[in-house]
Design a protein around this motif. Structure first.
Motif, PDB file in Angstrom:
ATOM      1  N   ASN A  18       0.857  -1.128  -0.038  1.00  0.00           N
ATOM      2  CA  ASN A  18       0.146  -0.022   0.018  1.00  0.00           C
ATOM      3  C   ASN A  18       0.763   1.269   0.061  1.00  0.00           C
ATOM      4  O   ASN A  18       0.403   2.293  -0.417  1.00  0.00           O
ATOM      5  N   ASP A  19       2.200   1.104   0.519  1.00  0.00           N
ATOM      6  CA  ASP A  19       2.919   2.266   0.438  1.00  0.00           C
ATOM      7  C   ASP A  19       3.705   2.668  -0.866  1.00  0.00           C
ATOM      8  O   ASP A  19       4.270   3.755  -0.919  1.00  0.00           O
ATOM      9  N   PHE A  20       3.399   1.636  -1.835  1.00  0.00           N
ATOM     10  CA  PHE A  20       4.094   2.211  -3.135  1.00  0.00           C
ATOM     11  C   PHE A  20       2.811   2.627  -4.118  1.00  0.00           C
ATOM     12  O   PHE A  20       1.750   2.452  -4.116  1.00  0.00           O
ATOM     13  N   ASP A  21       3.514   3.319  -5.208  1.00  0.00           N
ATOM     14  CA  ASP A  21       2.298   3.890  -6.368  1.00  0.00           C
ATOM     15  C   ASP A  21       2.209   2.708  -7.283  1.00  0.00           C
ATOM     16  O   ASP A  21       3.166   2.206  -7.991  1.00  0.00           O
ATOM     17  N   LEU A  22       0.860   2.151  -7.095  1.00  0.00           N
ATOM     18  CA  LEU A  22       0.500   0.968  -7.931  1.00  0.00           C
ATOM     19  C   LEU A  22      -0.356   1.564  -8.808  1.00  0.00           C
ATOM     20  O   LEU A  22      -1.091   0.900  -9.584  1.00  0.00           O
ATOM     21  N   SER A  23      -0.254   2.797  -9.249  1.00  0.00           N
ATOM     22  CA  SER A  23      -1.194   3.157 -10.281  1.00  0.00           C
ATOM     23  C   SER A  23      -1.088   3.267 -11.800  1.00  0.00           C
ATOM     24  O   SER A  23      -1.880   3.422 -12.656  1.00  0.00           O
ATOM     25  N   SER A  24       0.333   2.893 -12.060  1.00  0.00           N
ATOM     26  CA  SER A  24       0.591   2.754 -13.566  1.00  0.00           C
ATOM     27  C   SER A  24       0.056   1.605 -14.168  1.00  0.00           C
ATOM     28  O   SER A  24      -0.221   0.679 -13.611  1.00  0.00           O
ATOM     29  N   PRO A  25      -0.398   1.718 -15.553  1.00  0.00           N
ATOM     30  CA  PRO A  25      -1.079   0.783 -16.068  1.00  0.00           C
ATOM     31  C   PRO A  25      -0.211  -0.652 -16.129  1.00  0.00           C
ATOM     32  O   PRO A  25      -0.854  -1.737 -16.011  1.00  0.00           O
ATOM     33  N   GLN A  26       1.127  -0.584 -16.092  1.00  0.00           N
ATOM     34  CA  GLN A  26       1.789  -1.762 -16.213  1.00  0.00           C
ATOM     35  C   GLN A  26       1.927  -2.226 -14.729  1.00  0.00           C
ATOM     36  O   GLN A  26       1.842  -3.694 -14.774  1.00  0.00           O
ATOM     37  N   VAL A  27       1.925  -1.647 -13.723  1.00  0.00           N
ATOM     38  CA  VAL A  27       2.054  -2.046 -12.379  1.00  0.00           C
ATOM     39  C   VAL A  27       0.537  -2.689 -12.398  1.00  0.00           C
ATOM     40  O   VAL A  27       0.339  -3.683 -11.535  1.00  0.00           O
ATOM     41  N   LYS A  28      -0.534  -2.030 -12.586  1.00  0.00           N
ATOM     42  CA  LYS A  28      -1.994  -2.592 -12.439  1.00  0.00           C
ATOM     43  C   LYS A  28      -1.832  -3.888 -13.265  1.00  0.00           C
ATOM     44  O   LYS A  28      -2.589  -4.680 -12.562  1.00  0.00           O
ATOM     45  N   SER A  29      -1.571  -3.949 -14.424  1.00  0.00           N
ATOM     46  CA  SER A  29      -1.587  -5.287 -15.076  1.00  0.00           C
ATOM     47  C   SER A  29      -0.995  -6.416 -14.242  1.00  0.00           C
ATOM     48  O   SER A  29      -1.388  -7.387 -14.236  1.00  0.00           O
ATOM     49  N   LEU A  30       0.262  -6.165 -13.876  1.00  0.00           N
ATOM     50  CA  LEU A  30       0.960  -7.126 -13.237  1.00  0.00           C
ATOM     51  C   LEU A  30       0.360  -7.534 -12.192  1.00  0.00           C
ATOM     52  O   LEU A  30       0.274  -8.740 -11.712  1.00  0.00           O
ATOM     53  N   MET A  31      -0.113  -6.541 -11.228  1.00  0.00           N
ATOM     54  CA  MET A  31      -0.877  -6.796 -10.049  1.00  0.00           C
ATOM     55  C   MET A  31      -2.073  -7.723 -10.301  1.00  0.00           C
ATOM     56  O   MET A  31      -2.442  -8.587  -9.526  1.00  0.00           O
ATOM     57  N   ASN A  32      -2.898  -7.419 -11.231  1.00  0.00           N
ATOM     58  CA  ASN A  32      -4.089  -8.054 -11.537  1.00  0.00           C
ATOM     59  C   ASN A  32      -3.518  -9.640 -12.039  1.00  0.00           C
ATOM     60  O   ASN A  32      -4.457 -10.388 -11.558  1.00  0.00           O
ATOM     61  N   LYS A  33      -2.494  -9.760 -12.856  1.00  0.00           N
ATOM     62  CA  LYS A  33      -2.261 -11.118 -13.147  1.00  0.00           C
ATOM     63  C   LYS A  33      -1.725 -12.019 -11.843  1.00  0.00           C
ATOM     64  O   LYS A  33      -1.988 -13.169 -11.828  1.00  0.00           O
ATOM     65  N   ARG A  34      -1.070 -11.426 -11.185  1.00  0.00           N
ATOM     66  CA  ARG A  34      -0.551 -12.175 -10.010  1.00  0.00           C
ATOM     67  C   ARG A  34      -1.511 -12.082  -8.801  1.00  0.00           C
ATOM     68  O   ARG A  34      -1.656 -13.401  -7.992  1.00  0.00           O
ATOM     69  N   TYR A  35      -2.460 -11.110  -8.539  1.00  0.00           N
ATOM     70  CA  TYR A  35      -3.304 -11.380  -7.411  1.00  0.00           C
ATOM     71  C   TYR A  35      -4.884 -11.259  -7.552  1.00  0.00           C
ATOM     72  O   TYR A  35      -5.402 -11.597  -6.828  1.00  0.00           O
ATOM     73  N   GLY A  36      -5.065 -10.892  -8.894  1.00  0.00           N
ATOM     74  CA  GLY A  36      -6.572 -10.821  -9.413  1.00  0.00           C
ATOM     75  C   GLY A  36      -7.094  -9.547  -8.404  1.00  0.00           C
ATOM     76  O   GLY A  36      -6.594  -8.380  -8.372  1.00  0.00           O
ATOM     77  N   ASN A  37      -8.334  -9.824  -7.765  1.00  0.00           N
ATOM     78  CA  ASN A  37      -8.957  -8.658  -7.091  1.00  0.00           C
ATOM     79  C   ASN A  37      -8.650  -8.482  -5.794  1.00  0.00           C
ATOM     80  O   ASN A  37      -9.124  -7.965  -4.955  1.00  0.00           O
ATOM     81  N   HIS A  38      -7.562  -9.413  -5.237  1.00  0.00           N
ATOM     82  CA  HIS A  38      -7.318  -9.692  -3.968  1.00  0.00           C
ATOM     83  C   HIS A  38      -5.531  -9.401  -3.551  1.00  0.00           C
ATOM     84  O   HIS A  38      -4.760 -10.025  -3.178  1.00  0.00           O
ATOM     85  N   ILE A  39      -5.296  -7.948  -3.859  1.00  0.00           N
ATOM     86  CA  ILE A  39      -4.014  -7.509  -3.696  1.00  0.00           C
ATOM     87  C   ILE A  39      -3.759  -7.403  -2.191  1.00  0.00           C
ATOM     88  O   ILE A  39      -4.472  -6.654  -1.456  1.00  0.00           O
ATOM     89  N   PRO A  40      -2.865  -8.004  -1.749  1.00  0.00           N
ATOM     90  CA  PRO A  40      -2.437  -8.056  -0.387  1.00  0.00           C
ATOM     91  C   PRO A  40      -1.547  -6.732   0.094  1.00  0.00           C
ATOM     92  O   PRO A  40      -0.587  -6.730   0.340  1.00  0.00           O
ATOM     93  N   LYS A  41      -2.560  -5.549   0.200  1.00  0.00           N
ATOM     94  CA  LYS A  41      -1.700  -4.316   0.327  1.00  0.00           C
ATOM     95  C   LYS A  41      -1.205  -4.002   1.776  1.00  0.00           C
ATOM     96  O   LYS A  41      -0.439  -3.032   1.955  1.00  0.00           O
ATOM     97  N   ASP A  42      -1.663  -4.993   2.800  1.00  0.00           N
ATOM     98  CA  ASP A  42      -0.969  -4.873   3.896  1.00  0.00           C
ATOM     99  C   ASP A  42       0.217  -5.787   4.271  1.00  0.00           C
ATOM    100  O   ASP A  42       0.703  -5.704   5.382  1.00  0.00           O
ATOM    101  N   GLU A  43       0.572  -6.484   3.232  1.00  0.00           N
ATOM    102  CA  GLU A  43       1.757  -7.618   3.281  1.00  0.00           C
ATOM    103  C   GLU A  43       3.087  -6.630   3.578  1.00  0.00           C
ATOM    104  O   GLU A  43       3.390  -5.744   2.808  1.00  0.00           O
ATOM    105  N   PRO A  44       3.774  -6.974   4.514  1.00  0.00           N
ATOM    106  CA  PRO A  44       5.171  -6.281   4.737  1.00  0.00           C
ATOM    107  C   PRO A  44       6.044  -6.633   3.329  1.00  0.00           C
ATOM    108  O   PRO A  44       6.139  -7.705   2.986  1.00  0.00           O
ATOM    109  N   VAL A  45       6.829  -5.622   2.774  1.00  0.00           N
ATOM    110  CA  VAL A  45       7.820  -5.980   1.627  1.00  0.00           C
ATOM    111  C   VAL A  45       9.019  -5.116   2.023  1.00  0.00           C
ATOM    112  O   VAL A  45       8.832  -3.959   2.996  1.00  0.00           O
TER     113      VAL A  45
END
Length: 95
Positions: free
Chosen positions: A49-76
């Protein structure tokens, strides 16, 4: 530190950046080694959640990996957060 590192041998690479020891990603391994043995925190843990996930490339990758369940509170830990740590120092610069 080497003994602890050896305990991670054979683990699969973690494409999902989960903060577990089942699979592991590169900076997570280094962070955990320094945290466990000399008890140093190299860089600040963040969440997705601390990262900018708004670019189309990032959104596409996040959708491929997580679908609609992005673990935004996961420590990284990111490479840049580790490199920016004030406990590291440059020992050699190549030209």
């Amino acid at each position: 530190m080497k003994e602890l590192g050896n305990s991670y041998l054979g683990k699969n690479y973690d494409l999902f950046f989960e903060w577990s020891n089942d699979r592991i990603y590169c900076t997570e391994l280094v962070w955990k080694l320094y945290k466990e043995i000399p008890n140093l925190q190299v860089g600040t843990l963040k969440t997705l959640n601390d990262f900018d996930l708004s670019s189309p490339q990032v959104k596409s990758l996040m959708n491929k990996r997580y679908g609609n369940h992005i673990p935004k509170d996961e420590p990284v830990i990111s490479p840049s957060d580790m490199f920016d740590s004030n406990i590291l120092m440059e020992v050699m610069r190549s030209n």
